[in-house]
Design an enzyme around this catalytic site. Structure first.
Site, mmCIF file in Angstrom:
data_model
loop_
_atom_site.group_PDB
_atom_site.id
_atom_site.type_symbol
_atom_site.label_atom_id
_atom_site.label_comp_id
_atom_site.label_asym_id
_atom_site.label_seq_id
_atom_site.Cartn_x
_atom_site.Cartn_y
_atom_site.Cartn_z
ATOM 1 N N CYS A 1 0.826 -1.213 0.000
ATOM 2 C CA CYS A 1 0.000 0.000 0.000
ATOM 3 C C CYS A 1 0.862 1.266 0.000
ATOM 4 C CB CYS A 1 -0.983 -0.032 1.159
ATOM 5 S SG CYS A 1 -2.352 1.152 0.974
ATOM 6 N N GLU B 1 -1.730 -8.985 3.760
ATOM 7 C CA GLU B 1 -1.822 -9.457 5.146
ATOM 8 C C GLU B 1 -3.262 -9.472 5.647
ATOM 9 O OE1 GLU B 1 -1.502 -4.974 5.680
ATOM 10 O OE2 GLU B 1 -0.946 -6.501 4.219
ATOM 11 N N HIS C 1 -3.539 -5.031 0.372
ATOM 12 C CA HIS C 1 -2.992 -5.509 1.647
ATOM 13 C C HIS C 1 -3.064 -7.036 1.688
ATOM 14 C CE1 HIS C 1 -2.519 -1.785 4.122
ATOM 15 N NE2 HIS C 1 -3.314 -1.312 3.168
#
Length: 256
Positions: A122, A228, A226
């Site tokens: 990001c 994660e 993202h």
């Protein structure tokens, strides 16, 4: 197991003299989800502290961390300061974090000079692009006609759109080529791509760049989404191959 040591760039919380509840000293922190993403493949995440400020002392520098660690992941977070790419903020709320920019640009350069891989998430993608001479849209909604809603404050990481993985790219070797669902938590994005980089993924509706990679020299890659935050049950793409590719590069750098 001889685990890889992966640096995580810190997020900054700066003192605010006008707010009594604010801390009086700068806080450095990392997102739990990013650390756990690295740990899911057995790596040891290490937050890299800043190397400036009124409390800084001693001879430890960014090059020491670049030599000791095996790779670097650039966090998401605050906007990039427009001055970092030669512009003035169009609105006060888009001023970004100049101090963090200077810290992270130094990290990117030091790890690349040490031959260690750098992966951006990001803001990390945006910072990497700026560190190598690229520019950004300060706000996609107002500066790029026809832009999707790339950041929904209420939905946050449950704001999704599709992405096209470009054929012939390294990313297309790691992920199934074609169109996939990703999350989207950003209002800024790449305007001018940095020299020496190629685009690996785009938003098919508005053309916003969603993944980039350095084409030669040091291993540097980044995604605008993202990984994660991705949960398979939500129908998003499995980003595990991206993480494994980065860690493989870190392992190779350790033995070079």
């Amino acid at each position: 197991m001889d685990r890889l040591r992966i640096g995580l760039s810190a997020c900054f919380f700066h003192p605010d003299g006008e707010r009594k509840a604010a801390p009086s000293k700068t806080l450095l922190w990392i997102e739990q989800s990013t650390a756990h993403w690295l740990m899911s493949e057995g790596a040891l995440p290490v937050m890299v502290p800043s190397f400036s400020g009124e409390t800084f002392r001693g001879g430890v520098g960014v090059e020491d961390y670049a030599r000791w660690l095996d790779g670097l992941v650039m966090h998401g977070g605050a906007d990039v300061w427009p001055g970092s790419y030669g512009e003035q903020p169009l609105r006060p709320e888009w001023h970004g974090d100049r101090v963090r920019d200077e810290y992270e640009i130094a990290l990117v350069r030091a790890f690349s000079a040490a031959g260690k891989p750098v992966f951006g998430i990001c803001r990390g993608l945006q910072l990497i692009n700026v560190a190598h001479g690229g520019t950004l849209y300060q706000d996609l909604r107002t500066q790029k006609p026809g832009a999707l809603v790339h950041r929904d404050a209420d939905a946050y990481d449950l704001n999704f759109h599709e992405v096209d993985i470009l054929a012939g790219s390294r990313l297309a070797q790691l992920l199934p080529p074609g169109r996939h669902k990703i999350n989207s938590v950003h209002h800024q994005g790449v305007k001018g791509l940095a020299p020496g980089f190629e685009v690996e993924a785009v938003s098919p509706v508005d053309g916003v760049i969603e993944a980039i990679r350095h084409t030669g020299g040091p291993w540097v890659a980044a995604v605008q989404w993202h990984p994660e935050f991705h949960r398979p049950e939500l129908g998003v793409i499995d980003d595990t191959p991206l993480l494994r590719d980065f860690l493989q590069a870190a392992r190779a750098a350790r033995t070079a």
